[in-house]
Scaffold this motif. Structure first.
Motif, PDB file in Angstrom:
ATOM      1  N   THR A   1       0.855  -1.183   0.000  1.00  0.00           N
ATOM      2  CA  THR A   1       0.000   0.000   0.000  1.00  0.00           C
ATOM      3  C   THR A   1       0.889   1.231   0.000  1.00  0.00           C
ATOM      4  O   THR A   1       1.930   1.255   0.650  1.00  0.00           O
ATOM      5  N   ASP A   2       0.485   2.233  -0.713  1.00  0.00           N
ATOM      6  CA  ASP A   2       1.257   3.477  -0.837  1.00  0.00           C
ATOM      7  C   ASP A   2       2.688   3.197  -1.279  1.00  0.00           C
ATOM      8  O   ASP A   2       3.626   3.838  -0.827  1.00  0.00           O
ATOM      9  N   VAL A   3       2.868   2.213  -2.139  1.00  0.00           N
ATOM     10  CA  VAL A   3       4.205   1.819  -2.568  1.00  0.00           C
ATOM     11  C   VAL A   3       4.343   1.903  -4.086  1.00  0.00           C
ATOM     12  O   VAL A   3       5.286   2.497  -4.595  1.00  0.00           O
ATOM     13  N   ALA A   4       3.417   1.324  -4.812  1.00  0.00           N
ATOM     14  CA  ALA A   4       3.516   1.277  -6.275  1.00  0.00           C
ATOM     15  C   ALA A   4       3.059   2.610  -6.854  1.00  0.00           C
ATOM     16  O   ALA A   4       1.986   3.111  -6.519  1.00  0.00           O
ATOM     17  N   THR A   5       3.897   3.186  -7.714  1.00  0.00           N
ATOM     18  CA  THR A   5       3.544   4.465  -8.314  1.00  0.00           C
ATOM     19  C   THR A   5       3.081   4.328  -9.757  1.00  0.00           C
ATOM     20  O   THR A   5       2.428   5.214 -10.276  1.00  0.00           O
TER      21      THR A   5
ATOM     22  N   LEU B   1       6.368  -2.613 -13.061  1.00  0.00           N
ATOM     23  CA  LEU B   1       5.853  -2.059 -11.809  1.00  0.00           C
ATOM     24  C   LEU B   1       6.924  -1.164 -11.201  1.00  0.00           C
ATOM     25  O   LEU B   1       8.017  -1.636 -10.878  1.00  0.00           O
ATOM     26  N   THR B   2       6.613   0.116 -11.074  1.00  0.00           N
ATOM     27  CA  THR B   2       7.546   1.062 -10.462  1.00  0.00           C
ATOM     28  C   THR B   2       7.133   1.282  -9.022  1.00  0.00           C
ATOM     29  O   THR B   2       5.975   1.571  -8.735  1.00  0.00           O
ATOM     30  N   GLN B   3       8.086   1.120  -8.115  1.00  0.00           N
ATOM     31  CA  GLN B   3       7.828   1.282  -6.688  1.00  0.00           C
ATOM     32  C   GLN B   3       8.418   2.594  -6.195  1.00  0.00           C
ATOM     33  O   GLN B   3       9.465   3.036  -6.655  1.00  0.00           O
ATOM     34  N   ALA B   4       7.748   3.206  -5.226  1.00  0.00           N
ATOM     35  CA  ALA B   4       8.244   4.449  -4.633  1.00  0.00           C
ATOM     36  C   ALA B   4       9.288   4.162  -3.561  1.00  0.00           C
ATOM     37  O   ALA B   4      10.109   5.010  -3.243  1.00  0.00           O
ATOM     38  N   THR B   5       9.247   2.967  -3.008  1.00  0.00           N
ATOM     39  CA  THR B   5      10.206   2.589  -1.966  1.00  0.00           C
ATOM     40  C   THR B   5      10.822   1.236  -2.310  1.00  0.00           C
ATOM     41  O   THR B   5      10.299   0.485  -3.131  1.00  0.00           O
TER      42      THR B   5
ATOM     43  N   TYR C   1      -3.528 -10.708 -12.499  1.00  0.00           N
ATOM     44  CA  TYR C   1      -2.636 -11.360 -13.464  1.00  0.00           C
ATOM     45  C   TYR C   1      -2.045 -12.606 -12.814  1.00  0.00           C
ATOM     46  O   TYR C   1      -1.372 -12.513 -11.793  1.00  0.00           O
ATOM     47  N   LYS C   2      -2.292 -13.782 -13.418  1.00  0.00           N
ATOM     48  CA  LYS C   2      -1.795 -15.048 -12.865  1.00  0.00           C
ATOM     49  C   LYS C   2      -0.517 -15.465 -13.577  1.00  0.00           C
ATOM     50  O   LYS C   2      -0.166 -14.940 -14.624  1.00  0.00           O
ATOM     51  N   ASN C   3       0.129 -16.477 -13.015  1.00  0.00           N
ATOM     52  CA  ASN C   3       1.328 -17.082 -13.608  1.00  0.00           C
ATOM     53  C   ASN C   3       2.411 -16.045 -13.910  1.00  0.00           C
ATOM     54  O   ASN C   3       3.028 -16.059 -14.965  1.00  0.00           O
ATOM     55  N   CYS C   4       2.622 -15.141 -12.968  1.00  0.00           N
ATOM     56  CA  CYS C   4       3.652 -14.114 -13.130  1.00  0.00           C
ATOM     57  C   CYS C   4       5.013 -14.657 -12.698  1.00  0.00           C
ATOM     58  O   CYS C   4       5.103 -15.439 -11.756  1.00  0.00           O
ATOM     59  N   LYS C   5       6.033 -14.212 -13.391  1.00  0.00           N
ATOM     60  CA  LYS C   5       7.418 -14.474 -12.992  1.00  0.00           C
ATOM     61  C   LYS C   5       8.207 -13.213 -13.283  1.00  0.00           C
ATOM     62  O   LYS C   5       7.953 -12.520 -14.272  1.00  0.00           O
ATOM     63  N   GLY C   6       9.162 -12.943 -12.408  1.00  0.00           N
ATOM     64  CA  GLY C   6       9.974 -11.751 -12.565  1.00  0.00           C
ATOM     65  C   GLY C   6      11.061 -11.927 -13.598  1.00  0.00           C
ATOM     66  O   GLY C   6      11.276 -13.017 -14.130  1.00  0.00           O
ATOM     67  N   ARG C   7      11.721 -10.828 -13.865  1.00  0.00           N
ATOM     68  CA  ARG C   7      12.875 -10.794 -14.758  1.00  0.00           C
ATOM     69  C   ARG C   7      13.999 -10.079 -14.020  1.00  0.00           C
ATOM     70  O   ARG C   7      13.748  -9.411 -13.015  1.00  0.00           O
ATOM     71  N   PRO C   8      15.229 -10.168 -14.491  1.00  0.00           N
ATOM     72  CA  PRO C   8      16.307  -9.452 -13.806  1.00  0.00           C
ATOM     73  C   PRO C   8      15.972  -7.966 -13.658  1.00  0.00           C
ATOM     74  O   PRO C   8      15.434  -7.344 -14.580  1.00  0.00           O
ATOM     75  N   VAL C   9      16.268  -7.418 -12.490  1.00  0.00           N
ATOM     76  CA  VAL C   9      15.905  -6.043 -12.169  1.00  0.00           C
ATOM     77  C   VAL C   9      17.023  -5.090 -12.588  1.00  0.00           C
ATOM     78  O   VAL C   9      18.202  -5.362 -12.363  1.00  0.00           O
ATOM     79  N   ASN C  10      16.624  -3.984 -13.207  1.00  0.00           N
ATOM     80  CA  ASN C  10      17.551  -2.912 -13.548  1.00  0.00           C
ATOM     81  C   ASN C  10      17.495  -1.857 -12.459  1.00  0.00           C
ATOM     82  O   ASN C  10      16.435  -1.588 -11.897  1.00  0.00           O
ATOM     83  N   TYR C  11      18.635  -1.237 -12.175  1.00  0.00           N
ATOM     84  CA  TYR C  11      18.717  -0.242 -11.118  1.00  0.00           C
ATOM     85  C   TYR C  11      19.106   1.106 -11.705  1.00  0.00           C
ATOM     86  O   TYR C  11      19.858   1.181 -12.671  1.00  0.00           O
ATOM     87  N   SER C  12      18.615   2.151 -11.085  1.00  0.00           N
ATOM     88  CA  SER C  12      19.024   3.501 -11.430  1.00  0.00           C
ATOM     89  C   SER C  12      19.055   4.313 -10.143  1.00  0.00           C
ATOM     90  O   SER C  12      18.028   4.530  -9.510  1.00  0.00           O
ATOM     91  N   VAL C  13      20.264   4.720  -9.767  1.00  0.00           N
ATOM     92  CA  VAL C  13      20.437   5.532  -8.572  1.00  0.00           C
ATOM     93  C   VAL C  13      20.948   6.894  -9.040  1.00  0.00           C
ATOM     94  O   VAL C  13      21.942   6.973  -9.755  1.00  0.00           O
ATOM     95  N   VAL C  14      20.224   7.953  -8.671  1.00  0.00           N
ATOM     96  CA  VAL C  14      20.544   9.299  -9.121  1.00  0.00           C
ATOM     97  C   VAL C  14      20.864  10.158  -7.914  1.00  0.00           C
ATOM     98  O   VAL C  14      20.100  10.185  -6.932  1.00  0.00           O
TER      99      VAL C  14
ATOM    100  N   PHE D   1      15.539   6.585  -4.936  1.00  0.00           N
ATOM    101  CA  PHE D   1      15.697   5.318  -5.637  1.00  0.00           C
ATOM    102  C   PHE D   1      14.310   4.744  -5.908  1.00  0.00           C
ATOM    103  O   PHE D   1      13.538   4.525  -4.982  1.00  0.00           O
ATOM    104  N   SER D   2      13.959   4.545  -7.167  1.00  0.00           N
ATOM    105  CA  SER D   2      12.667   3.985  -7.554  1.00  0.00           C
ATOM    106  C   SER D   2      12.891   2.725  -8.366  1.00  0.00           C
ATOM    107  O   SER D   2      13.091   2.798  -9.579  1.00  0.00           O
ATOM    108  N   PRO D   3      12.884   1.565  -7.706  1.00  0.00           N
ATOM    109  CA  PRO D   3      13.112   0.333  -8.467  1.00  0.00           C
ATOM    110  C   PRO D   3      11.963   0.045  -9.435  1.00  0.00           C
ATOM    111  O   PRO D   3      10.803   0.300  -9.128  1.00  0.00           O
TER     112      PRO D   3
END
Length: 180
Positions: free
Chosen positions: A30-34, A73-77, A135-148, A153-155
């Motif tokens: 909650t209050d996480v995904a932007t 999915l972009t997260q605020a935290t 959405y069912k049968n979800c699987k992640g992929r390698p995560v990209n990072y960007s630190v400015v 930091f918004s993963p």
């Protein structure tokens, strides 16, 4: 004349991630995904025409078929448990350390269902209900990072939802309230 229902949707009220295991684990964000950007993953149809000189005699068309969705999915935290689920690594709560998957080896990612809840808004800005995209049968992929420097930091998590045969790739439900 049929007048369709209209739903004015705004915001991400909540995201539930439920692992598809014998003993499922539920993460409620909650209050996480932007932002949740959802793009259909399709098998493209074809248009084949029978053309004789300057005349089209017939067409043989096949439709696009949706096989699932690619979700960004972009997260605020930063949430290490979600990073581990999506990226495929491990999170150690005791040492508070995340370890990414080992280079050069296959990654065994855990499948999960992701429910994205949006708010249905009224003319005065009040929330009158919610709409759940599942959405069912979800699987992640390698995560990209960007630190400015000077920025938060918004993963951004890349997720693939791929339906099984005979299964709907997305379900949309209208709700009066969010589930407890």
């Amino acid at each position: 004349m049929t007048v369709p229902n209209e739903f004015a949707l705004a915001n991400i009220a909540r995201v539930d991630i439920v692992t598809e295991e014998d003993t499922p684990v539920t993460y409620t964000l909650t209050d996480v995904a932007t932002e949740a950007d959802v793009v259909a993953f399709t098998s493209a149809g074809q248009e084949q025409e029978l053309r004789v000189k300057n005349v089209i005699k017939a067409q043989n068309n096949t439709e696009d078929i949706v096989k699932g969705y690619d979700i960004s999915l972009t997260q605020a935290t930063f949430i290490p448990e979600i990073l581990a689920l999506v990226d495929g690594g491990t999170w150690d709560e005791v040492t508070e350390k995340y370890s990414a998957p080992v280079v050069g080896t296959p990654v065994a990612r855990t499948a999960f269902t992701m429910d994205v809840y949006t708010e249905q808004k009224d003319g005065d800005g009040s929330t009158t209900g919610y709409v759940k995209f599942s959405y069912k049968n979800c699987k992640g992929r390698p995560v990209n990072y960007s630190v400015v420097d000077g920025g938060f930091f918004s993963p951004q998590m890349q997720i693939r939802s791929r339906s099984k045969f005979g299964e709907s790739p997305v379900e949309v439900a209208m709700l009066e309230t969010l589930p407890a």
